[in-house]
Design a protein around this motif. Structure first.
Motif, PDB file in Angstrom:
ATOM      1  N   HIS A 142       0.827  -1.211   0.000  1.00 40.71           N
ATOM      2  CA  HIS A 142       0.000   0.000   0.000  1.00 40.71           C
ATOM      3  C   HIS A 142       0.856   1.254   0.000  1.00 40.71           C
ATOM      4  CE1 HIS A 142      -2.667   3.170   1.569  1.00 40.71           C
ATOM      5  NE2 HIS A 142      -3.654   2.467   1.050  1.00 40.71           N
ATOM      6  N   ARG A 143       1.860   1.307   0.859  1.00 39.13           N
ATOM      7  CA  ARG A 143       2.884   2.359   0.943  1.00 39.13           C
ATOM      8  C   ARG A 143       2.378   3.715   1.446  1.00 39.13           C
ATOM      9  NH1 ARG A 143       6.794   2.732  -4.132  1.00 39.13           N
ATOM     10  NH2 ARG A 143       4.885   3.279  -5.228  1.00 39.13           N
ATOM     11  N   ASP A 144       1.132   3.796   1.908  1.00 35.39           N
ATOM     12  CA  ASP A 144       0.678   5.088   2.445  1.00 35.39           C
ATOM     13  C   ASP A 144      -0.393   4.889   3.517  1.00 35.39           C
ATOM     14  OD1 ASP A 144       0.853   7.828   2.673  1.00 35.39           O
ATOM     15  OD2 ASP A 144      -0.638   8.231   1.113  1.00 35.39           O
ATOM     16  N   PHE A 163      -5.327   3.939  -2.675  1.00 30.82           N
ATOM     17  CA  PHE A 163      -4.210   3.135  -3.156  1.00 30.82           C
ATOM     18  C   PHE A 163      -3.374   3.914  -4.169  1.00 30.82           C
ATOM     19  CE2 PHE A 163      -6.570   0.094  -0.937  1.00 30.82           C
ATOM     20  CZ  PHE A 163      -5.838  -1.069  -0.793  1.00 30.82           C
ATOM     21  N   GLY A 164      -3.327   5.231  -3.992  1.00 29.63           N
ATOM     22  CA  GLY A 164      -2.595   6.077  -4.929  1.00 29.63           C
ATOM     23  C   GLY A 164      -1.102   5.895  -4.893  1.00 29.63           C
ATOM     24  N   ALA A 165      -0.579   5.282  -3.816  1.00 25.90           N
ATOM     25  CA  ALA A 165       0.864   5.051  -3.715  1.00 25.90           C
ATOM     26  C   ALA A 165       1.213   3.583  -3.873  1.00 25.90           C
ATOM     27  CB  ALA A 165       1.373   5.562  -2.360  1.00 25.90           C
ATOM     28  N   VAL A 166       0.255   2.796  -4.335  1.00 24.53           N
ATOM     29  CA  VAL A 166       0.419   1.343  -4.353  1.00 24.53           C
ATOM     30  C   VAL A 166       1.574   0.908  -5.251  1.00 24.53           C
ATOM     31  CG1 VAL A 166      -1.154   0.919  -6.281  1.00 24.53           C
ATOM     32  CG2 VAL A 166      -0.902  -0.794  -4.487  1.00 24.53           C
ATOM     33  N   GLN A 167       2.218  -0.176  -4.839  1.00 25.82           N
ATOM     34  CA  GLN A 167       3.300  -0.778  -5.617  1.00 25.82           C
ATOM     35  C   GLN A 167       2.973  -2.251  -5.772  1.00 25.82           C
ATOM     36  OE1 GLN A 167       7.473   0.151  -4.595  1.00 25.82           O
ATOM     37  NE2 GLN A 167       7.819  -2.047  -4.488  1.00 25.82           N
ATOM     38  N   ASP A 168       3.040  -2.772  -6.986  1.00 26.03           N
ATOM     39  CA  ASP A 168       2.594  -4.145  -7.220  1.00 26.03           C
ATOM     40  C   ASP A 168       3.712  -5.162  -7.307  1.00 26.03           C
ATOM     41  OD1 ASP A 168       3.650  -3.357  -9.601  1.00 26.03           O
ATOM     42  OD2 ASP A 168       1.965  -3.959 -10.848  1.00 26.03           O
ATOM     43  N   LYS A 169       4.922  -4.787  -6.916  1.00 25.27           N
ATOM     44  CA  LYS A 169       6.008  -5.767  -6.870  1.00 25.27           C
ATOM     45  C   LYS A 169       7.112  -5.224  -5.971  1.00 25.27           C
ATOM     46  CE  LYS A 169       7.775  -3.964 -11.265  1.00 25.27           C
ATOM     47  NZ  LYS A 169       8.141  -4.282 -12.649  1.00 25.27           N
ATOM     48  N   ALA A 170       7.887  -6.138  -5.415  1.00 31.95           N
ATOM     49  CA  ALA A 170       8.984  -5.728  -4.535  1.00 31.95           C
ATOM     50  C   ALA A 170      10.095  -5.102  -5.357  1.00 31.95           C
ATOM     51  CB  ALA A 170       9.509  -6.948  -3.770  1.00 31.95           C
ATOM     52  N   ALA A 171      10.818  -4.182  -4.727  1.00 31.72           N
ATOM     53  CA  ALA A 171      11.924  -3.514  -5.424  1.00 31.72           C
ATOM     54  C   ALA A 171      13.015  -4.507  -5.773  1.00 31.72           C
ATOM     55  CB  ALA A 171      12.490  -2.424  -4.533  1.00 31.72           C
ATOM     56  N   LYS A 172      13.584  -4.356  -6.936  1.00 25.85           N
ATOM     57  CA  LYS A 172      14.698  -5.197  -7.367  1.00 25.85           C
ATOM     58  C   LYS A 172      15.935  -4.343  -7.558  1.00 25.85           C
ATOM     59  CE  LYS A 172      11.712  -8.494  -9.798  1.00 25.85           C
ATOM     60  NZ  LYS A 172      11.397  -9.114 -11.112  1.00 25.85           N
ATOM     61  N   GLU A 173      17.063  -4.953  -7.414  1.00 30.10           N
ATOM     62  CA  GLU A 173      18.324  -4.230  -7.554  1.00 30.10           C
ATOM     63  C   GLU A 173      18.413  -3.595  -8.940  1.00 30.10           C
ATOM     64  OE1 GLU A 173      21.533  -2.655  -5.815  1.00 30.10           O
ATOM     65  OE2 GLU A 173      20.220  -4.138  -4.884  1.00 30.10           O
ATOM     66  N   GLY A 174      18.711  -2.307  -8.962  1.00 33.56           N
ATOM     67  CA  GLY A 174      18.862  -1.611 -10.232  1.00 33.56           C
ATOM     68  C   GLY A 174      17.578  -1.074 -10.802  1.00 33.56           C
ATOM     69  N   THR A 176      14.295   1.400 -10.211  1.00 35.10           N
ATOM     70  CA  THR A 176      13.855   2.531  -9.395  1.00 35.10           C
ATOM     71  C   THR A 176      12.342   2.633  -9.432  1.00 35.10           C
ATOM     72  OG1 THR A 176      14.029   4.062 -11.271  1.00 35.10           O
ATOM     73  CG2 THR A 176      15.957   3.812  -9.845  1.00 35.10           C
ATOM     74  N   PHE A 177      11.788   3.132  -8.337  1.00 37.66           N
ATOM     75  CA  PHE A 177      10.356   3.328  -8.245  1.00 37.66           C
ATOM     76  C   PHE A 177      10.082   4.765  -7.821  1.00 37.66           C
ATOM     77  CE2 PHE A 177      10.967  -1.211  -7.368  1.00 37.66           C
ATOM     78  CZ  PHE A 177      10.081  -1.761  -8.268  1.00 37.66           C
ATOM     79  N   THR A 178       8.867   5.217  -8.135  1.00 39.16           N
ATOM     80  CA  THR A 178       8.470   6.549  -7.692  1.00 39.16           C
ATOM     81  C   THR A 178       8.437   6.584  -6.173  1.00 39.16           C
ATOM     82  OG1 THR A 178       7.085   6.732  -9.663  1.00 39.16           O
ATOM     83  CG2 THR A 178       6.687   8.305  -7.888  1.00 39.16           C
ATOM     84  N   VAL A 179       9.115   7.545  -5.585  1.00 40.30           N
ATOM     85  CA  VAL A 179       9.172   7.644  -4.130  1.00 40.30           C
ATOM     86  C   VAL A 179       7.881   8.272  -3.634  1.00 40.30           C
ATOM     87  CG1 VAL A 179      10.376   8.640  -2.167  1.00 40.30           C
ATOM     88  CG2 VAL A 179      11.674   7.798  -4.140  1.00 40.30           C
ATOM     89  N   VAL A 180       7.151   7.537  -2.800  1.00 40.59           N
ATOM     90  CA  VAL A 180       5.892   8.021  -2.257  1.00 40.59           C
ATOM     91  C   VAL A 180       5.864   7.740  -0.765  1.00 40.59           C
ATOM     92  CG1 VAL A 180       4.596   7.704  -4.403  1.00 40.59           C
ATOM     93  CG2 VAL A 180       4.783   5.820  -2.771  1.00 40.59           C
ATOM     94  N   GLY A 181       4.854   8.266  -0.109  1.00 40.45           N
ATOM     95  CA  GLY A 181       4.710   8.053   1.326  1.00 40.45           C
ATOM     96  C   GLY A 181       4.497   9.378   2.029  1.00 40.45           C
ATOM     97  N   THR A 182       4.132   9.298   3.288  1.00 44.00           N
ATOM     98  CA  THR A 182       3.859  10.483   4.088  1.00 44.00           C
ATOM     99  C   THR A 182       4.862  10.559   5.229  1.00 44.00           C
ATOM    100  OG1 THR A 182       1.508  10.344   3.542  1.00 44.00           O
ATOM    101  CG2 THR A 182       2.114  11.708   5.438  1.00 44.00           C
ATOM    102  N   TYR A 183       5.471  11.713   5.389  1.00 42.57           N
ATOM    103  CA  TYR A 183       6.485  11.897   6.426  1.00 42.57           C
ATOM    104  C   TYR A 183       5.904  11.539   7.796  1.00 42.57           C
ATOM    105  CZ  TYR A 183       9.623  14.177   9.724  1.00 42.57           C
ATOM    106  OH  TYR A 183      10.461  14.434  10.772  1.00 42.57           O
ATOM    107  N   SER A 199       7.504  -2.403   5.462  1.00 44.22           N
ATOM    108  CA  SER A 199       7.310  -0.952   5.390  1.00 44.22           C
ATOM    109  C   SER A 199       5.866  -0.595   5.711  1.00 44.22           C
ATOM    110  CB  SER A 199       7.678  -0.436   3.994  1.00 44.22           C
ATOM    111  OG  SER A 199       8.995  -0.800   3.645  1.00 44.22           O
ATOM    112  N   ASP A 200       4.923  -1.407   5.235  1.00 47.05           N
ATOM    113  CA  ASP A 200       3.512  -1.189   5.577  1.00 47.05           C
ATOM    114  C   ASP A 200       3.275  -1.418   7.064  1.00 47.05           C
ATOM    115  OD1 ASP A 200       2.655  -0.441   3.057  1.00 47.05           O
ATOM    116  OD2 ASP A 200       1.919  -2.429   2.503  1.00 47.05           O
ATOM    117  N   LEU A 201       4.006  -2.362   7.659  1.00 42.45           N
ATOM    118  CA  LEU A 201       3.861  -2.606   9.096  1.00 42.45           C
ATOM    119  C   LEU A 201       4.324  -1.390   9.890  1.00 42.45           C
ATOM    120  CD1 LEU A 201       5.080  -6.315   9.461  1.00 42.45           C
ATOM    121  CD2 LEU A 201       2.798  -5.433   8.967  1.00 42.45           C
TER     122      LEU A 201
END
Length: 389
Positions: A142-144, A163-174, A176-183, A199-201
């Motif tokens: 979910h990421r937010d 689900f505007g910050a949703v990511q549908d797969k885990a990050a892989k080496e090399g 990049t993904f759009t950086v999202v989230g709330t401080y 990260s969601d936890l």
């Protein structure tokens, strides 16, 4: 500029604006094509392409639509429609089920604070949603997660929205993904573009701390990047430790997944991290130096009033001294004072709640049976002494 009662996409009649973050507008609308008997209110999210809206914004918007279309969970608003309208301004629209209720952010805004009972309910329900999301193939992050994205529905259930910050797969080496989230709610690894299920936890734990303290996590003091909140809440020490583990700065020090987190929360175990696993240290032996959960300490009425019976099911064999006439009463007092600690260390318990239920049963038996017997014995002894002297 949209107007109330305006119809967009020949179907959705605007009723009320729910939000506007400068990029997206969120409206409550009536679905004019809803089937008879179905709820006609929907939520319409609109993105006006151009101006300050960048390709990354459109990419996230389209990703949200694509993923929501695949999700089927009773606590996630159902996907209804995705459309594009070119009316001088290029609008992209996403339509979802409307969940009547109030966001937890709105509750905070009017000064409401969560009790431990409510916080546990929220945690349990959100973790169940995260189990579903994270265990999809591919998993969904979910990421937010934050109070504004948690809705307390009119049915007293918790819903996860936006689900505007949703990511549908885990990050892989090399990659990049759009950086999202709330401080304050998003952990450090997420701002580094490396979100993982833990990260969601973290975001859930930070949200619960906000609900308990009334203070946004970004405004709380920190020590070694850990949120300092224990002195601001009135909850059990086990729940504090659970929240601390949820919000560990390093993802490998948190619960590794939502199932592990919910298991620890429900069982209420005395826990400590060992290779990222949760252990129950009951049955460690009376002479062990392992810590005993603070929640179980206190006087044990069952051990005090029925020591001759209580010791067998609790396997506290030192209690056999209560059968020795010269020291029996002293042993009964010692068992009342130390019975909880001895019982916890003497045998295995499924959880703290299991232990408490067992001791509660003995306390009731002691009051109903042991106390009257003791009273009769004292009266008999008093009358015997009186007849002698």
């Amino acid at each position: 500029m949209l107007q109330i009662e305006q119809i967009i996409h020949h179907r959705y009649q605007i009723q009320q604006q729910l939000g506007n973050n400068g990029i997206r507008q969120t409206w409550l609308a009536k679905d004019l094509q809803a089937a008879d008997g179905e709820e006609s209110l929907v939520v319409v999210k609109l993105l006006a392409f151009g101006g300050t809206v960048q390709w990354d914004d459109l990419k996230l918007f389209e990703r949200e639509a694509q993923i929501l279309k695949q999700l089927k969970h009773p606590r996630i608003p159902q996907y209804i429609d995705y459309f594009c309208v070119d009316d001088r301004t290029l609008w992209f629209g996403l339509v979802q089920e409307y969940i009547p209720g109030e966001s937890l952010k709105e509750k905070l805004a009017v000064g409401k604070r969560c009790t431990e009972k409510h916080a546990r309910k929220i945690a349990t329900e959100v973790l169940k949603i995260l189990i579903y999301l994270h265990e999809l193939n591919p998993g969904v992050l979910h990421r937010d997660i934050k109070p504004s994205n948690l809705i307390w529905g009119e049915d007293n259930q918790i819903y996860l929205v936006d689900f505007g910050a949703v990511q549908d797969k885990a990050a892989k080496e090399g990659v990049t993904f759009t950086v999202v989230g709330t401080y304050g709610y998003a952990p450090m690894e997420q701002f580094g573009g490396r979100a993982v299920p833990a990260s969601d936890l973290y975001a859930l734990g930070a949200s619960l701390i906000h609900l308990l303290t009334g203070v946004p996590p970004g405004d709380l003091p920190q020590q070694d990047l850990r949120l300092q909140f224990a002195d601001r809440v009135n909850v059990s020490s086990s729940f504090v430790r659970w929240l601390q583990k949820m919000t560990e700065p390093a993802p490998e020090q948190r619960f590794s997944n939502a199932r592990q987190a919910i298991e620890a929360l429900k069982s209420n175990l005395a826990v400590k991290p060992v290779n990222n696993k949760i252990i129950n240290n009951s049955g460690c032996g009376i002479n062990s130096t392992e810590p005993v959960p603070e929640e179980i300490l206190g006087w044990n009425w069952g051990a005090f009033l029925l020591p001759w019976l209580w010791l067998w099911t609790n396997q506290v064999w030192c209690g056999l001294f209560c059968f020795v006439p010269q020291i029996g009463w002293f042993m009964a007092i010692a068992m009342g004072a130390k019975g909880n600690e001895w019982a916890w260390r003497s045998r295995q318990w499924r959880s703290i709640e299991h232990f408490k239920e067992h001791q509660r049963g003995w306390a009731i038996a002691g009051i109903l049976v042991g106390a009257p017997i003791s009273l009769i014995l004292w009266i008999t002894a008093f009358l015997a002494l009186k007849s002698i002297f």
